[in-house]
Design a protein around this motif. Structure first.
Motif, PDB file in Angstrom:
ATOM      1  N   ARG A 235       0.846  -1.192   0.000  1.00 26.36           N
ATOM      2  CA  ARG A 235       0.000   0.000   0.000  1.00 26.36           C
ATOM      3  C   ARG A 235       0.879   1.239   0.000  1.00 26.36           C
ATOM      4  N   LYS A 236       0.450   2.244  -0.772  1.00 27.21           N
ATOM      5  CA  LYS A 236       1.150   3.525  -0.797  1.00 27.21           C
ATOM      6  C   LYS A 236       0.167   4.596  -1.248  1.00 27.21           C
ATOM      7  N   ASN A 237       0.553   5.848  -1.094  1.00 24.36           N
ATOM      8  CA  ASN A 237      -0.286   6.929  -1.597  1.00 24.36           C
ATOM      9  C   ASN A 237      -0.223   6.878  -3.112  1.00 24.36           C
ATOM     10  N   LEU A 238      -1.365   6.687  -3.749  1.00 24.38           N
ATOM     11  CA  LEU A 238      -1.399   6.548  -5.204  1.00 24.38           C
ATOM     12  C   LEU A 238      -1.416   7.890  -5.922  1.00 24.38           C
ATOM     13  N   ALA A 239      -2.025   8.890  -5.322  1.00 22.27           N
ATOM     14  CA  ALA A 239      -2.097  10.194  -5.978  1.00 22.27           C
ATOM     15  C   ALA A 239      -2.537  11.263  -4.980  1.00 22.27           C
ATOM     16  N   ARG A 240      -1.909  12.382  -5.059  1.00 26.53           N
ATOM     17  CA  ARG A 240      -2.395  13.534  -4.313  1.00 26.53           C
ATOM     18  C   ARG A 240      -3.599  14.034  -5.070  1.00 26.53           C
ATOM     19  N   PRO A 241      -4.582  14.551  -4.476  1.00 23.82           N
ATOM     20  CA  PRO A 241      -4.666  15.208  -3.192  1.00 23.82           C
ATOM     21  C   PRO A 241      -5.242  14.346  -2.067  1.00 23.82           C
ATOM     22  N   SER A 242      -5.170  13.045  -2.169  1.00 25.54           N
ATOM     23  CA  SER A 242      -5.751  12.158  -1.162  1.00 25.54           C
ATOM     24  C   SER A 242      -4.722  11.743  -0.116  1.00 25.54           C
ATOM     25  N   ASP A 243      -5.189  11.623   1.131  1.00 26.37           N
ATOM     26  CA  ASP A 243      -4.353  11.096   2.208  1.00 26.37           C
ATOM     27  C   ASP A 243      -4.415   9.575   2.275  1.00 26.37           C
ATOM     28  N   SER A 244      -5.268   8.963   1.461  1.00 27.54           N
ATOM     29  CA  SER A 244      -5.459   7.510   1.489  1.00 27.54           C
ATOM     30  C   SER A 244      -4.214   6.785   0.987  1.00 27.54           C
ATOM     31  N   GLU A 245      -4.079   5.542   1.422  1.00 27.17           N
ATOM     32  CA  GLU A 245      -3.041   4.659   0.892  1.00 27.17           C
ATOM     33  C   GLU A 245      -3.737   3.466   0.274  1.00 27.17           C
ATOM     34  N   GLY A 246      -3.195   2.990  -0.839  1.00 20.28           N
ATOM     35  CA  GLY A 246      -3.867   1.886  -1.484  1.00 20.28           C
ATOM     36  C   GLY A 246      -2.954   1.081  -2.385  1.00 20.28           C
ATOM     37  N   SER A 247      -3.555   0.087  -2.988  1.00 17.86           N
ATOM     38  CA  SER A 247      -2.903  -0.786  -3.968  1.00 17.86           C
ATOM     39  C   SER A 247      -3.704  -0.680  -5.251  1.00 17.86           C
ATOM     40  N   ILE A 248      -3.031  -0.844  -6.383  1.00 24.46           N
ATOM     41  CA  ILE A 248      -3.704  -0.669  -7.665  1.00 24.46           C
ATOM     42  C   ILE A 248      -3.412  -1.829  -8.607  1.00 24.46           C
ATOM     43  N   ILE A 249      -4.422  -2.179  -9.372  1.00 17.38           N
ATOM     44  CA  ILE A 249      -4.279  -3.148 -10.462  1.00 17.38           C
ATOM     45  C   ILE A 249      -4.533  -2.355 -11.741  1.00 17.38           C
ATOM     46  N   ILE A 250      -3.577  -2.394 -12.653  1.00 17.44           N
ATOM     47  CA  ILE A 250      -3.664  -1.617 -13.881  1.00 17.44           C
ATOM     48  C   ILE A 250      -3.891  -2.567 -15.052  1.00 17.44           C
ATOM     49  N   GLY A 251      -5.075  -2.479 -15.634  1.00 22.46           N
ATOM     50  CA  GLY A 251      -5.410  -3.310 -16.785  1.00 22.46           C
ATOM     51  C   GLY A 251      -5.116  -2.582 -18.084  1.00 22.46           C
ATOM     52  N   GLU A 252      -5.553  -3.172 -19.159  1.00 20.47           N
ATOM     53  CA  GLU A 252      -5.323  -2.572 -20.472  1.00 20.47           C
ATOM     54  C   GLU A 252      -6.144  -1.292 -20.649  1.00 20.47           C
ATOM     55  N   HIS A 253      -7.399  -1.277 -20.137  1.00 16.03           N
ATOM     56  CA  HIS A 253      -8.280  -0.127 -20.320  1.00 16.03           C
ATOM     57  C   HIS A 253      -8.826   0.456 -19.024  1.00 16.03           C
ATOM     58  N   VAL A 254      -8.745  -0.289 -17.927  1.00 18.22           N
ATOM     59  CA  VAL A 254      -9.298   0.161 -16.649  1.00 18.22           C
ATOM     60  C   VAL A 254      -8.304  -0.076 -15.521  1.00 18.22           C
ATOM     61  N   THR A 255      -8.553   0.628 -14.407  1.00 22.16           N
ATOM     62  CA  THR A 255      -7.775   0.385 -13.194  1.00 22.16           C
ATOM     63  C   THR A 255      -8.748   0.118 -12.053  1.00 22.16           C
ATOM     64  N   LEU A 256      -8.267  -0.612 -11.078  1.00 23.03           N
ATOM     65  CA  LEU A 256      -9.015  -0.881  -9.862  1.00 23.03           C
ATOM     66  C   LEU A 256      -8.048  -0.675  -8.716  1.00 23.03           C
ATOM     67  N   ASN A 257      -8.430   0.189  -7.780  1.00 28.28           N
ATOM     68  CA  ASN A 257      -7.597   0.305  -6.588  1.00 28.28           C
ATOM     69  C   ASN A 257      -8.433   0.144  -5.333  1.00 28.28           C
ATOM     70  N   ARG A 258      -7.790  -0.405  -4.327  1.00 30.52           N
ATOM     71  CA  ARG A 258      -8.384  -0.548  -2.995  1.00 30.52           C
ATOM     72  C   ARG A 258      -7.626   0.410  -2.109  1.00 30.52           C
ATOM     73  N   SER A 259      -8.350   1.363  -1.520  1.00 35.75           N
ATOM     74  CA  SER A 259      -7.701   2.391  -0.712  1.00 35.75           C
ATOM     75  C   SER A 259      -8.253   2.403   0.705  1.00 35.75           C
ATOM     76  N   VAL A 260      -7.396   2.836   1.624  1.00 34.94           N
ATOM     77  CA  VAL A 260      -7.731   2.917   3.041  1.00 34.94           C
ATOM     78  C   VAL A 260      -7.438   4.331   3.520  1.00 34.94           C
ATOM     79  N   SER A 261      -8.442   4.945   4.125  1.00 34.66           N
ATOM     80  CA  SER A 261      -8.307   6.284   4.690  1.00 34.66           C
ATOM     81  C   SER A 261      -8.532   6.184   6.191  1.00 34.66           C
TER      82      SER A 261
END
Length: 116
Positions: free
Chosen positions: A11-37
Protein backbone atom coordinates in the motif's frame (compact mmCIF):
# COMPACT_ATOMS: atom_id res chain seq x y z
CA UNK A 1 -0.72 -11.95 -13.98
CA UNK A 2 -4.49 -12.59 -13.75
CA UNK A 3 -4.82 -13.18 -9.97
CA UNK A 4 -4.25 -10.73 -7.12
CA UNK A 5 -4.78 -10.49 -3.34
CA UNK A 6 -5.08 -7.06 -1.75
CA UNK A 7 -3.43 -8.24 1.49
CA UNK A 8 -0.34 -9.34 -0.47
CA UNK A 9 0.05 -6.02 -2.30
CA UNK A 10 2.07 -3.07 -1.01
CA UNK A 11 0.00 0.00 0.00
CA UNK A 12 1.15 3.53 -0.80
CA UNK A 13 -0.29 6.93 -1.60
CA UNK A 14 -1.40 6.55 -5.20
CA UNK A 15 -2.10 10.19 -5.98
CA UNK A 16 -2.39 13.53 -4.31
CA UNK A 17 -4.67 15.21 -3.19
CA UNK A 18 -5.75 12.16 -1.16
CA UNK A 19 -4.35 11.10 2.21
CA UNK A 20 -5.46 7.51 1.49
CA UNK A 21 -3.04 4.66 0.89
CA UNK A 22 -3.87 1.89 -1.48
CA UNK A 23 -2.90 -0.79 -3.97
CA UNK A 24 -3.70 -0.67 -7.66
CA UNK A 25 -4.28 -3.15 -10.46
CA UNK A 26 -3.66 -1.62 -13.88
CA UNK A 27 -5.41 -3.31 -16.79
CA UNK A 28 -5.32 -2.57 -20.47
CA UNK A 29 -8.28 -0.13 -20.32
CA UNK A 30 -9.30 0.16 -16.65
CA UNK A 31 -7.78 0.39 -13.19
CA UNK A 32 -9.01 -0.88 -9.86
CA UNK A 33 -7.60 0.31 -6.59
CA UNK A 34 -8.38 -0.55 -2.99
CA UNK A 35 -7.70 2.39 -0.71
CA UNK A 36 -7.73 2.92 3.04
CA UNK A 37 -8.31 6.28 4.69
CA UNK A 38 -7.68 6.64 8.41
CA UNK A 39 -10.13 8.57 10.66
CA UNK A 40 -9.94 12.31 10.03
CA UNK A 41 -8.06 11.92 6.73
CA UNK A 42 -9.42 13.34 3.49
CA UNK A 43 -9.22 13.74 -0.24
CA UNK A 44 -9.08 17.44 -1.07
CA UNK A 45 -11.29 18.86 -3.86
CA UNK A 46 -10.08 17.60 -7.25
CA UNK A 47 -11.18 16.38 -10.68
CA UNK A 48 -10.12 13.60 -13.05
CA UNK A 49 -10.03 13.36 -16.83
CA UNK A 50 -11.74 9.99 -16.49
CA UNK A 51 -14.95 8.57 -15.07
CA UNK A 52 -14.80 6.98 -11.60
CA UNK A 53 -16.96 4.55 -9.63
CA UNK A 54 -16.33 4.08 -5.92
CA UNK A 55 -17.65 1.10 -3.95
CA UNK A 56 -17.58 1.67 -0.18
CA UNK A 57 -16.38 -1.53 1.50
CA UNK A 58 -16.07 -0.47 5.15
CA UNK A 59 -16.41 2.64 7.32
CA UNK A 60 -18.13 5.98 6.98
CA UNK A 61 -17.20 9.18 5.15
CA UNK A 62 -18.70 12.51 4.15
CA UNK A 63 -18.59 12.77 0.36
CA UNK A 64 -19.22 15.61 -2.09
CA UNK A 65 -19.64 15.11 -5.85
CA UNK A 66 -20.31 18.38 -7.67
CA UNK A 67 -23.04 20.14 -5.65
CA UNK A 68 -24.31 16.99 -3.95
CA UNK A 69 -23.21 15.82 -0.49
CA UNK A 70 -23.90 12.62 1.40
CA UNK A 71 -22.54 10.51 4.25
CA UNK A 72 -21.67 7.14 2.71
CA UNK A 73 -21.27 3.74 4.35
CA UNK A 74 -20.48 0.16 3.36
CA UNK A 75 -22.49 -0.90 0.32
CA UNK A 76 -22.85 2.60 -1.14
CA UNK A 77 -21.58 3.30 -4.66
CA UNK A 78 -20.53 6.76 -5.81
CA UNK A 79 -20.51 7.70 -9.51
CA UNK A 80 -18.16 10.56 -10.41
CA UNK A 81 -18.47 11.74 -14.02
CA UNK A 82 -15.35 12.87 -15.86
CA UNK A 83 -14.31 16.41 -14.87
CA UNK A 84 -16.62 16.64 -11.83
CA UNK A 85 -15.06 18.10 -8.69
CA UNK A 86 -15.28 15.81 -5.67
CA UNK A 87 -13.84 15.32 -2.19
CA UNK A 88 -14.34 13.26 0.95
CA UNK A 89 -13.42 13.11 4.61
CA UNK A 90 -13.35 10.03 6.81
CA UNK A 91 -15.55 11.37 9.58
CA UNK A 92 -15.94 7.99 11.28
CA UNK A 93 -14.02 6.32 14.10
CA UNK A 94 -12.53 3.55 11.96
CA UNK A 95 -10.83 3.04 8.61
CA UNK A 96 -12.73 4.04 5.49
CA UNK A 97 -12.02 1.37 2.86
CA UNK A 98 -13.15 1.68 -0.74
CA UNK A 99 -12.65 0.23 -4.20
CA UNK A 100 -12.17 2.73 -7.03
CA UNK A 101 -12.72 1.84 -10.69
CA UNK A 102 -11.42 4.27 -13.34
CA UNK A 103 -10.91 4.07 -17.05
CA UNK A 104 -7.35 4.78 -18.14
CA UNK A 105 -6.82 8.28 -19.49
CA UNK A 106 -4.09 10.78 -20.16
CA UNK A 107 -3.91 11.68 -16.45
CA UNK A 108 -4.70 8.29 -14.92
CA UNK A 109 -2.97 6.31 -13.61
CA UNK A 110 -0.22 8.71 -12.51
CA UNK A 111 3.37 7.55 -13.14
CA UNK A 112 3.85 6.89 -9.41
CA UNK A 113 0.92 4.41 -9.34
CA UNK A 114 2.58 1.08 -10.03
CA UNK A 115 1.54 -2.47 -9.19
CA UNK A 116 3.76 -3.97 -6.47
Amino acid sequence: MPFYRWDEMKRKNLARPSDSEGSIIIGEHVTLNRSVSQPGKLARPHTHDCEQLINVVEGTAWFRVGDEEKTVTAGDIIHIPEGTEHEFKNDGDSEFIYLSFKNKSEGWPPPTATMD
